[in-house]
Write a protein that holds these residues in place. Structure first.
Motif, PDB file in Angstrom:
ATOM      1  N   ARG A 298       6.851   2.246  -6.481  1.00  0.00           N
ATOM      2  CA  ARG A 298       8.029   2.765  -7.217  1.00  0.00           C
ATOM      3  C   ARG A 298       8.004   2.045  -8.590  1.00  0.00           C
ATOM      4  N   ALA A 299       7.592   0.831  -8.778  1.00  0.00           N
ATOM      5  CA  ALA A 299       7.243   0.529 -10.091  1.00  0.00           C
ATOM      6  C   ALA A 299       6.358   1.035 -10.906  1.00  0.00           C
ATOM      7  N   HIS A 300       5.300   1.786 -10.333  1.00  0.00           N
ATOM      8  CA  HIS A 300       4.164   2.566 -10.991  1.00  0.00           C
ATOM      9  C   HIS A 300       4.873   3.818 -11.513  1.00  0.00           C
ATOM     10  N   ASN A 301       5.894   4.482 -10.620  1.00  0.00           N
ATOM     11  CA  ASN A 301       6.674   5.664 -10.901  1.00  0.00           C
ATOM     12  C   ASN A 301       7.520   5.631 -11.993  1.00  0.00           C
ATOM     13  N   ILE A 302       8.125   4.190 -12.102  1.00  0.00           N
ATOM     14  CA  ILE A 302       9.123   3.965 -13.315  1.00  0.00           C
ATOM     15  C   ILE A 302       8.265   3.806 -14.442  1.00  0.00           C
ATOM     16  N   ALA A 303       7.039   3.235 -14.532  1.00  0.00           N
ATOM     17  CA  ALA A 303       6.436   3.074 -16.014  1.00  0.00           C
ATOM     18  C   ALA A 303       6.083   4.561 -16.268  1.00  0.00           C
ATOM     19  N   ALA A 304       5.666   5.195 -15.297  1.00  0.00           N
ATOM     20  CA  ALA A 304       5.115   6.579 -15.699  1.00  0.00           C
ATOM     21  C   ALA A 304       6.441   7.683 -16.291  1.00  0.00           C
ATOM     22  N   SER A 305       7.244   7.514 -15.789  1.00  0.00           N
ATOM     23  CA  SER A 305       8.708   8.291 -16.200  1.00  0.00           C
ATOM     24  C   SER A 305       9.101   7.872 -17.448  1.00  0.00           C
ATOM     25  N   THR A 306       8.588   6.869 -18.151  1.00  0.00           N
ATOM     26  CA  THR A 306       8.850   6.597 -19.517  1.00  0.00           C
ATOM     27  C   THR A 306       8.065   7.434 -20.511  1.00  0.00           C
ATOM     28  N   LEU A 307       7.311   8.191 -20.354  1.00  0.00           N
ATOM     29  CA  LEU A 307       6.267   9.020 -21.100  1.00  0.00           C
ATOM     30  C   LEU A 307       7.299  10.159 -21.634  1.00  0.00           C
ATOM     31  N   SER A 345       9.000  -7.297 -18.599  1.00  0.00           N
ATOM     32  CA  SER A 345       8.016  -8.583 -18.408  1.00  0.00           C
ATOM     33  C   SER A 345       6.486  -7.769 -18.286  1.00  0.00           C
ATOM     34  N   PRO A 346       5.528  -8.564 -18.411  1.00  0.00           N
ATOM     35  CA  PRO A 346       4.135  -7.955 -18.488  1.00  0.00           C
ATOM     36  C   PRO A 346       3.612  -7.317 -17.164  1.00  0.00           C
ATOM     37  N   GLY A 347       2.876  -6.431 -17.158  1.00  0.00           N
ATOM     38  CA  GLY A 347       2.246  -5.576 -15.988  1.00  0.00           C
ATOM     39  C   GLY A 347       3.531  -4.819 -15.090  1.00  0.00           C
ATOM     40  N   LEU A 348       3.745  -4.954 -13.972  1.00  0.00           N
ATOM     41  CA  LEU A 348       4.535  -4.091 -13.137  1.00  0.00           C
ATOM     42  C   LEU A 348       5.835  -4.385 -13.699  1.00  0.00           C
ATOM     43  N   GLY A 349       5.991  -5.552 -14.192  1.00  0.00           N
ATOM     44  CA  GLY A 349       7.466  -6.034 -14.326  1.00  0.00           C
ATOM     45  C   GLY A 349       8.262  -6.422 -13.128  1.00  0.00           C
ATOM     46  N   TYR A 350       7.784  -6.515 -11.946  1.00  0.00           N
ATOM     47  CA  TYR A 350       8.430  -6.959 -10.898  1.00  0.00           C
ATOM     48  C   TYR A 350       7.596  -8.146 -10.114  1.00  0.00           C
ATOM     49  N   HIS A 351       8.133  -9.112  -9.335  1.00  0.00           N
ATOM     50  CA  HIS A 351       7.436 -10.121  -8.818  1.00  0.00           C
ATOM     51  C   HIS A 351       6.838  -9.304  -7.470  1.00  0.00           C
ATOM     52  N   ILE A 352       5.636  -9.710  -7.016  1.00  0.00           N
ATOM     53  CA  ILE A 352       5.231  -9.484  -5.553  1.00  0.00           C
ATOM     54  C   ILE A 352       5.720 -10.209  -4.457  1.00  0.00           C
ATOM     55  N   ARG A 353       6.111  -9.744  -3.620  1.00  0.00           N
ATOM     56  CA  ARG A 353       6.742 -10.578  -2.541  1.00  0.00           C
ATOM     57  C   ARG A 353       5.544 -10.924  -1.546  1.00  0.00           C
ATOM     58  N   HIS A 354       4.625 -11.707  -1.842  1.00  0.00           N
ATOM     59  CA  HIS A 354       3.477 -11.890  -0.821  1.00  0.00           C
ATOM     60  C   HIS A 354       4.002 -12.536   0.411  1.00  0.00           C
ATOM     61  N   ASP A 355       5.269 -12.974   0.730  1.00  0.00           N
ATOM     62  CA  ASP A 355       5.624 -13.528   1.980  1.00  0.00           C
ATOM     63  C   ASP A 355       5.820 -12.099   2.970  1.00  0.00           C
ATOM     64  N   LEU A 356       6.327 -11.165   2.296  1.00  0.00           N
ATOM     65  CA  LEU A 356       6.554 -10.091   3.300  1.00  0.00           C
ATOM     66  C   LEU A 356       5.543  -9.284   3.467  1.00  0.00           C
ATOM     67  N   ILE A 357       4.492  -9.218   2.279  1.00  0.00           N
ATOM     68  CA  ILE A 357       3.239  -8.472   2.532  1.00  0.00           C
ATOM     69  C   ILE A 357       2.454  -9.083   3.727  1.00  0.00           C
ATOM     70  N   GLU A 358       2.446 -10.429   3.647  1.00  0.00           N
ATOM     71  CA  GLU A 358       1.664 -11.282   4.713  1.00  0.00           C
ATOM     72  C   GLU A 358       2.310 -10.752   5.956  1.00  0.00           C
ATOM     73  N   ARG A 359       3.579 -10.816   6.031  1.00  0.00           N
ATOM     74  CA  ARG A 359       4.281 -10.478   7.434  1.00  0.00           C
ATOM     75  C   ARG A 359       4.100  -9.147   7.902  1.00  0.00           C
ATOM     76  N   TRP A 360       3.928  -8.131   7.126  1.00  0.00           N
ATOM     77  CA  TRP A 360       3.900  -6.903   7.588  1.00  0.00           C
ATOM     78  C   TRP A 360       2.511  -6.232   7.644  1.00  0.00           C
ATOM     79  N   THR A 361       1.550  -7.152   7.214  1.00  0.00           N
ATOM     80  CA  THR A 361       0.150  -6.596   6.940  1.00  0.00           C
ATOM     81  C   THR A 361      -0.357  -6.752   8.486  1.00  0.00           C
ATOM     82  N   VAL A 362      -1.105  -5.317   8.767  1.00  0.00           N
ATOM     83  CA  VAL A 362      -1.619  -4.939  10.327  1.00  0.00           C
ATOM     84  C   VAL A 362      -3.004  -4.957   9.994  1.00  0.00           C
ATOM     85  N   GLU A 363      -3.839  -4.605   8.983  1.00  0.00           N
ATOM     86  CA  GLU A 363      -5.197  -4.688   8.687  1.00  0.00           C
ATOM     87  C   GLU A 363      -5.393  -5.149   7.398  1.00  0.00           C
ATOM     88  N   LYS A 364      -6.573  -5.870   7.104  1.00  0.00           N
ATOM     89  CA  LYS A 364      -6.737  -6.292   5.874  1.00  0.00           C
ATOM     90  C   LYS A 364      -8.305  -6.553   5.711  1.00  0.00           C
TER      91      LYS A 364
END
Ligand code: OSB
Ligand code: MG
Length: 370
Positions: A298-307, A345-364
């Motif tokens: 979603r963050a990437h889509n927002i960035a692209a939509s500014t063009l 803010s720099p990059g995506l402009g959103y913070h990554i929720r590492h806690d949720l990513i960790e919780r929902w990861t089934v393969e890494k």
């Protein structure tokens, strides 16, 4: 930027409510994330492939395999002066655009962070408020659909798109048009029709639709050009456009009047920018499509939509429409005017929720440069 390591994670996420299109119903969303590390910075992206090869030929499992076997080895330990060079490394790979975008777009995030700029600025974006529309899945009855439409209009969304297929089209479109005579309304068939349906599709002209998205075969520009010449409503191509040459062929054939750009489907930001620049030069409006992304996509889509040239509302909606909790912070929200203010803010402009990513990861799987 040296690619020091790449971590592929598959998350299992669940949509708040099932989303039905002409090719199937989605409830569980396997989400493939790429975390690419360079000089201590992590760049993130989401591979937007679906569960199976029903939207296009890719799927999460196929993309993971192509990444592991072919794409990761082509970039691991390599250095890139700019993210736009990443696609050159993949020149020998045919197809698999969503898998390729997974790597390229993560490098764009790194470049933006290294330069201390929001990603949209690095891409050359100019618009700071993105116009948003919603995509409504197939509903059981026109009444159900009308309820959904009313909710989304009340939330401020600027354009309503409804999914259609044979047997679930005219009656549904007519109901929405009757209740809302002047809204921007479009339909998306995801290839549900053939040229035998020409008269039927022409009958949609009376609904004053903004566009009919991908009515015919996913891989057939010529058939769309035949249809476009015989109906007044503009066709918009989604599935059929995988790169700039497809866009050029479509425009030269008169196969569409509008193009939906999806970052994954076209292979990443570089290719998306090529299509955007070409369409701008040809006065073909573009808009950003969606693949039920979680926050990173979603963050990437927002960035692209500014063009420049992204003049029609995109399928970019609030995180809360699809997710109980999204993996970014803050979550994407939409103003009562139906816009998203781009982050500063720099990059995506959103913070990554590492806690949720960790919780929902089934393969890494982690790949490190030697
Ligand atoms: O055709 O635009 C499409 C979702 C999955 C696959 C294909 C499509 C869609 C949507 C949803 O329409 C757009 C969104 O992310 O909100
Ligand atoms: Mg579509």
């Amino acid at each position: 930027m040296r690619v020091d390591s790449i971590i592929l994670r598959k998350l299992q996420m669940r949509l708040k409510a099932p989303f039905e299109t002409s090719f199937g119903v989605t409830h569980n969303r396997p989400v493939l994330l790429v975390e690419l590390q360079s000089d201590g910075i992590s760049g993130w992206s989401e591979v937007t492939a679906t569960e199976g090869p029903f939207y296009n030929a890719e799927s999460v499992a196929i993309a993971a395999l192509v990444l592991r076997e072919f794409l990761v080895p082509l970039v691991l330990g390599k250095s890139f002066a700019t993210a736009s060079q990443v696609r050159d490394a993949f020149a020998a790979i045919r197809g698999h655009e969503m898998a390729r975008a997974g790597i390229e777009n993560a490098v764009w995030d790194i470049e933006a962070q290294q330069r201390g700029l929001p990603l949209w600025k690095v891409l050359g974006g100019t618009q700071q408020d993105i116009s948003c529309g919603v995509s409504l899945g197939l509903q059981s009855t026109p009444e159900k659909l009308l309820e959904k439409v009313a909710t989304e209009l009340a939330a401020g969304y600027q354009r309503i798109k409804i999914k259609i297929k044979s047997g679930k089209d005219r009656e549904f479109i007519a109901a929405v048009r009757k209740a809302h005579s002047d809204i921007l309304l479009s339909v998306d068939a995801n290839s549900a029709y053939t040229l035998d349906d020409l008269e039927h599709l022409r009958s949609f002209d009376e609904f004053n639709l903004l566009m009919i998205e991908q009515p015919l075969w996913w891989d057939d520009l010529y058939a769309h050009s035949k249809l476009q010449k015989q109906i007044r409503t503009k066709l918009c191509l989604d599935e059929s456009i995988a790169h700039l040459r497809d866009a050029q062929t479509a425009v030269e054939l008169g196969a569409c009047g509008i193009i939906n750009v999806k970052l994954g489907r076209v292979g990443g930001f570089s290719s998306a920018r090529d299509i955007q620049a070409y369409c701008l030069s040809k006065n073909i409006p573009v808009w950003c499509g969606g693949m039920l992304e979680c926050g990173i996509g979603r963050a990437h889509n927002i960035a692209a939509s500014t063009l420049p040239g992204y003049t029609l509302p995109g399928d970019i909606s609030a995180s809360a429409r699809y997710w109980v909790e999204d993996i970014i912070e803050p979550e994407v929200t939409v103003t009562p005017q139906g816009t998203i203010r781009v982050p500063q803010s720099p990059g995506l402009g959103y913070h990554i929720r590492h806690d949720l990513i960790e919780r929902w990861t089934v393969e890494k799987q982690t790949f490190r440069a030697s």
